[in-house]
Design an enzyme around this catalytic site. Structure first.
Site, PDB file in Angstrom:
ATOM      1  N   ASP A  75      51.135  33.724  34.557  1.00 34.95           N
ATOM      2  CA  ASP A  75      49.781  33.727  34.008  1.00 34.95           C
ATOM      3  C   ASP A  75      49.683  32.596  32.997  1.00 34.95           C
ATOM      4  O   ASP A  75      50.485  32.525  32.049  1.00 34.95           O
ATOM      5  CB  ASP A  75      49.479  35.058  33.333  1.00 34.95           C
ATOM      6  CG  ASP A  75      49.348  36.207  34.332  1.00 34.95           C
ATOM      7  OD1 ASP A  75      49.496  35.955  35.542  1.00 34.95           O
ATOM      8  OD2 ASP A  75      49.110  37.343  33.893  1.00 34.95           O
TER       9      ASP A  75
ATOM     10  N   ASP B 151      40.178  44.226  40.897  1.00 37.30           N
ATOM     11  CA  ASP B 151      40.701  44.731  39.629  1.00 37.30           C
ATOM     12  C   ASP B 151      39.853  45.921  39.213  1.00 37.30           C
ATOM     13  O   ASP B 151      38.619  45.814  39.138  1.00 37.30           O
ATOM     14  CB  ASP B 151      40.644  43.642  38.556  1.00 37.30           C
ATOM     15  CG  ASP B 151      41.286  42.342  39.023  1.00 37.30           C
ATOM     16  OD1 ASP B 151      42.327  42.425  39.701  1.00 37.30           O
ATOM     17  OD2 ASP B 151      40.749  41.263  38.710  1.00 37.30           O
TER      18      ASP B 151
END
Length: 246
Positions: free
Chosen positions: A8, A129
């Site tokens: 990330d 998500d």
């Protein structure tokens, strides 16, 4: 089952967040490409990259770091975060990215998902998500009144065959993946699902491996790798079904 070590990226650095909150960022490296090489050396077959700044901004912000990662490894790389038009998809694939992950676009721009599937086929995934069962978009900052399954079935109709499913409440907390929700989503949608969020131990890898028959084809490994709670070679052995570790 395929394991995807996660990188990330925030402001060019490799970080981990808790439940997607930018203020919770812990910096693990200033060299994302070096981290990618490390995971490849330990046996990774695929790398999962998220442009965190891009997810919030609505367009990629860490193109150079992504390009550096792609050049640094021989294994395929999939990238998500702020991909909201065909031009960006083209640019990333031209950089050498193997697959792109559309997130908010799946809710806000379904026509883009359909066009991307038409042009690029299985090189396009959708990231779903969910927070408490409802889909979250725009860097997880906005929740919409749509369940993960509803969105999964919608993108399936648009041509998507594979999704990355994240339970936001589990992300970055080392609390274990939401096995029930992940397995149910795979089974009920008929899509291939890559589980993301909460993997904390080799036991979690074994439990996800047991869901392969339902359509769970992989798992993203994040914080557990960076803290040392999970060693990638051991996790890979379980994912491959090697004797003595299953």
């Amino acid at each position: 089952m395929i394991l995807f070590p996660a990188i990330d990226i925030k402001e060019g650095r490799c970080v981990r967040l808790i439940e997607g909150r930018m203020e919770s960022a812990t910096v693990y490296s200033h060299d994302p490409a070096g981290i990618a090489r490390t995971w490849q050396e330990q046996g990774a077959e695929f790398i999962h990259v998220v442009d965190l700044d891009g997810a919030f901004a609505g367009q990629p912000r860490n193109r150079q770091a992504i390009a550096d990662i792609v050049r640094a490894v021989q294994v395929p790389v999939q990238v998500g975060g702020g991909i909201r038009d065909v031009e960006t998809i083209d640019e990333l694939l031209t950089l050498g990215v193997n697959r792109v992950i559309l997130g908010s676009a799946a809710v806000l721009q379904p026509a883009l998902v359909a066009e991307a599937c038409r042009r690029y086929g299985q090189r396009v995934l959708v990231g779903i998500d969910a927070r408490d069962g409802l889909v979250a978009i725009q860097g997880w900052g906005k929740t919409v009144q749509k369940t993960a399954l509803e969105l999964a079935l919608e993108v399936k109709e648009l041509g998507i065959e594979r999704i990355v499913f994240t339970d936001i409440r589990r992300d970055g907390r080392l609390s274990g993946p939401n096995l029930a929700a992940t397995g149910r989503l795979a089974k009920d949608s008929g899509l291939q699902v890559i589980a993301s969020g909460g993997v904390s131990s080799l036991a979690d890898i074994r439990a996800l491996k047991d869901l392969e028959a339902d359509g769970v084809e992989g798992a993203v490994l994040g914080k557990a790798l960076y803290t040392g709670a999970v060693k990638l070679p051991e996790a890979l052995a379980i994912a491959r079904g090697e004797r003595g570790l299953c």
